[in-house]
Design an enzyme around this catalytic site. Structure first.
Site, PDB file in Angstrom:
ATOM      1  N   LYS A 142      -2.909  -1.219   3.141  1.00  0.00           N
ATOM      2  CA  LYS A 142      -1.683  -1.334   2.470  1.00  0.00           C
ATOM      3  C   LYS A 142      -1.414  -2.659   2.183  1.00  0.00           C
ATOM      4  O   LYS A 142      -1.740  -3.593   2.786  1.00  0.00           O
ATOM      5  CB  LYS A 142      -0.606  -0.680   3.354  1.00  0.00           C
ATOM      6  CG  LYS A 142       0.640  -0.282   2.651  1.00  0.00           C
ATOM      7  CD  LYS A 142       0.185   1.311   1.807  1.00  0.00           C
ATOM      8  CE  LYS A 142       1.477   1.765   1.112  1.00  0.00           C
ATOM      9  NZ  LYS A 142       1.239   3.324   0.767  1.00  0.00           N
ATOM     10  N   ASP A 184       2.790   2.168  -5.036  1.00  0.00           N
ATOM     11  CA  ASP A 184       3.506   2.784  -4.107  1.00  0.00           C
ATOM     12  C   ASP A 184       4.935   2.425  -4.429  1.00  0.00           C
ATOM     13  O   ASP A 184       5.238   2.280  -5.893  1.00  0.00           O
ATOM     14  CB  ASP A 184       3.288   1.919  -2.858  1.00  0.00           C
ATOM     15  CG  ASP A 184       3.872   2.879  -1.553  1.00  0.00           C
ATOM     16  OD1 ASP A 184       3.195   3.989  -1.273  1.00  0.00           O
ATOM     17  OD2 ASP A 184       4.862   2.728  -1.077  1.00  0.00           O
TER      18      ASP A 184
HETATM   19  N1  GLU Z   1       0.664   4.682  -2.138  1.00  0.00           N
HETATM   20  C1  GLU Z   1      -0.024   5.902  -2.179  1.00  0.00           C
HETATM   21  C2  GLU Z   1      -0.093   6.599  -0.740  1.00  0.00           C
HETATM   22  O1  GLU Z   1       0.684   6.308   0.053  1.00  0.00           O
HETATM   23  C3  GLU Z   1      -1.342   6.130  -2.829  1.00  0.00           C
HETATM   24  C4  GLU Z   1      -2.392   5.039  -2.384  1.00  0.00           C
HETATM   25  C5  GLU Z   1      -3.648   4.822  -3.434  1.00  0.00           C
HETATM   26  O2  GLU Z   1      -3.684   5.698  -4.139  1.00  0.00           O
HETATM   27  O3  GLU Z   1      -4.506   4.060  -2.939  1.00  0.00           O
HETATM   28  O4  GLU Z   1      -1.032   7.329  -0.307  1.00  0.00           O
END
Ligand code: GLU
Length: 447
Positions: A129, A169
């Site tokens: 993340k 996100d």
């Molecule tokens: N931000 C999204 C999550 O919390 C998607 C992450 C992604 O597609 O890599 O799962």
């Protein structure tokens, strides 16, 4: 310590010392630990290999400064992070979040959650993340582009299609992904799938924007079905008014639900009967123009505005928290149970506080699913995008929503199969995800 202690309290004391100053990260770790402890007790090889300790520390934390120029010529400075949590199951994968409150603890908890979540999908995805304390509200288009370019200048050396693939996100959607991708392409002189959530005209996959919200409602529908109930005719309150919330609302309408509420940090927007698809489109439009002040839209949408209130204050059968972490506290949980809510599925990562989660998990009157299971549709569709990019071709399934539904059904089954008691989706998700990562760790040796 030469192996994981037999006593959970000893493990957590040590973790609190090691991860002092990271409260959200510890909250996520404690929640996972409580569920997987019986598994550890029964699996000496996991304790011997210190799987939980290794999984509770990210592989690395990259922290950088982002300097960029505002329209008026002044210099702005932000902090950026990428937490690469685990690449045991595949390249690091997870979104980027831009918000004034973003901290290292927040990104660390999200990276841990992402690792377990991604392990629930059948795909080859590690967990990561990233984000920045950059606040895009009030920024011009040029400022957002320059911030994204400066952010990518710092991040590019650490990512790549086989290494780490960020996505969107909070406050990072296809527009920001476009600017980030453009900067990556120019800087590395390569066109490759180093980001997901791209526009479908140049490497994106269909339904990526909708996938988290749509997948959430599919998951809720499977939960209802499993309990002999149906979403058809039920009313739903959804917190938030961002990408996940609006697509959840859109899909809820298709399931025959009435959408009673959406919200922002300022208050709740409530409909007597239901928001319509046109209402949702209108809010989407306002968001595009960075003008999503829900209060000012209320009369146009035939809705009432409740300043300072939460979506959870509007009575509904089903509640989908889709705003941010820890948005649903113990008081909200008690109120939802009093109001007769019978299903809660989290669209936002770790939507419930630790106390609220205990409350929701101990009662039989509500079906509860945590984010790492219920919102995994987004990252799963990102996995499809990665596969398409690796083949240099678009997959374009005839019915992408049906494909998403199949993925959510597999995750639903996986959670139920691993749940120590009937319907305990939270424990089922933690145990199933943990097993998959732990086995990979054993197979791959101490590295
Ligand atoms: N931000 C999204 C999550 O919390 C998607 C992450 C992604 O597609 O890599 O799962």
């Amino acid at each position: 310590m030469t192996q994981t202690p037999l006593d959970q309290a000893d493990f957590l004391d040590e973790a609190r010392r090691t991860h002092a100053g990271a409260p959200e990260f510890l909250q996520a770790l404690e929640e996972i630990t409580a569920d997987i402890w019986p598994v550890l007790e029964q699996t000496p090889e996991y304790r011997k290999a210190r799987v939980l300790e290794r999984l509770s520390d990210p592989d690395r934390i990259i922290r950088f400064r982002v300097s960029w120029m505002r329209d008026d010529g002044s210099v702005a400075i932000n902090r950026g992070w990428r937490v690469q949590h685990s690449n045991l199951l595949g390249p690091y994968k997870g979104g980027l979040r831009f918000h004034a409150d973003v901290s290292e603890s927040e990104i660390r908890f999200l990276a841990l959650e992402q690792t377990v979540k991604n392990a629930l999908t059948p795909l080859s995805l590690g967990g990561a993340k990233g984000g920045s304390d950059f606040d895009p509200s009030g920024c011009s288009e040029g400022e957002i582009m320059r911030f994204c370019q400066a952010f990518m200048m710092q991040l590019a050396p650490f990512i790549g299609p086989r290494r780490d693939i960020p996505a969107g996100d909070i406050n990072v959607s296809s527009r920001e992904i476009g600017y980030l991708f453009g900067a990556y392409r120019a800087q590395t002189q390569t066109f490759e799938g180093a980001l997901t959530g791209k526009d479908t005209g140049w490497g994106g996959t269909c339904l990526r924007a909708e996938a988290t919200g749509y997948g959430l409602v599919h998951f809720a529908s499977l939960m209802a079905e499993e309990a002999g109930r149906s979403l058809d005719g039920a009313c739903v309150a959804i917190s938030g008014a961002g990408n996940v919330a609006l697509h959840a609302a859109e899909r809820a309408l298709k399931y025959g639900m009435s959408v009673r509420a959406l919200s922002s940090s300022q208050g709740a927007l409530a409909w007597k009967t239901s928001a319509s698809q046109d209402d949702i489109e209108r809010i989407k439009q306002a968001r595009k123009n960075r003008n999503a002040d829900l209060e000012s839209l209320a009369s146009e949408l035939g809705a009432s505005w409740h300043g300072g209130r939460k979506a959870f204050d509007i009575p509904a059968d089903v509640v989908l928290p889709c705003a941010t972490q820890n948005e649903l506290d113990a008081d909200d949980a008690a109120q939802l149970l009093d109001q007769g809510c019978w299903l809660i599925a989290e669209g936002s990562n770790m939507a419930s506080t630790a106390d609220a989660m205990v409350r929701l998990r101990e009662t039989d009157s509500v079906l509860y699913a945590p984010s790492k299971a219920a919102n995994a549709g987004g990252v799963a569709v990102s996995g499809f995008e990665m596969a398409e990019n690796a083949r240099f071709s678009a997959h374009n399934p005839d019915d992408p929503d049906a494909e998403l539904k199949r993925v959510m059904a597999d995750i639903h089954t996986l959670c139920l199969d691993h749940a120590p008691s009937k319907g305990d989706y939270a424990a089922g998700a933690n145990i199933a995800g943990f097993h998959r990562v732990a086995r990979a760790m054993l197979d791959q040796g101490v590295a």
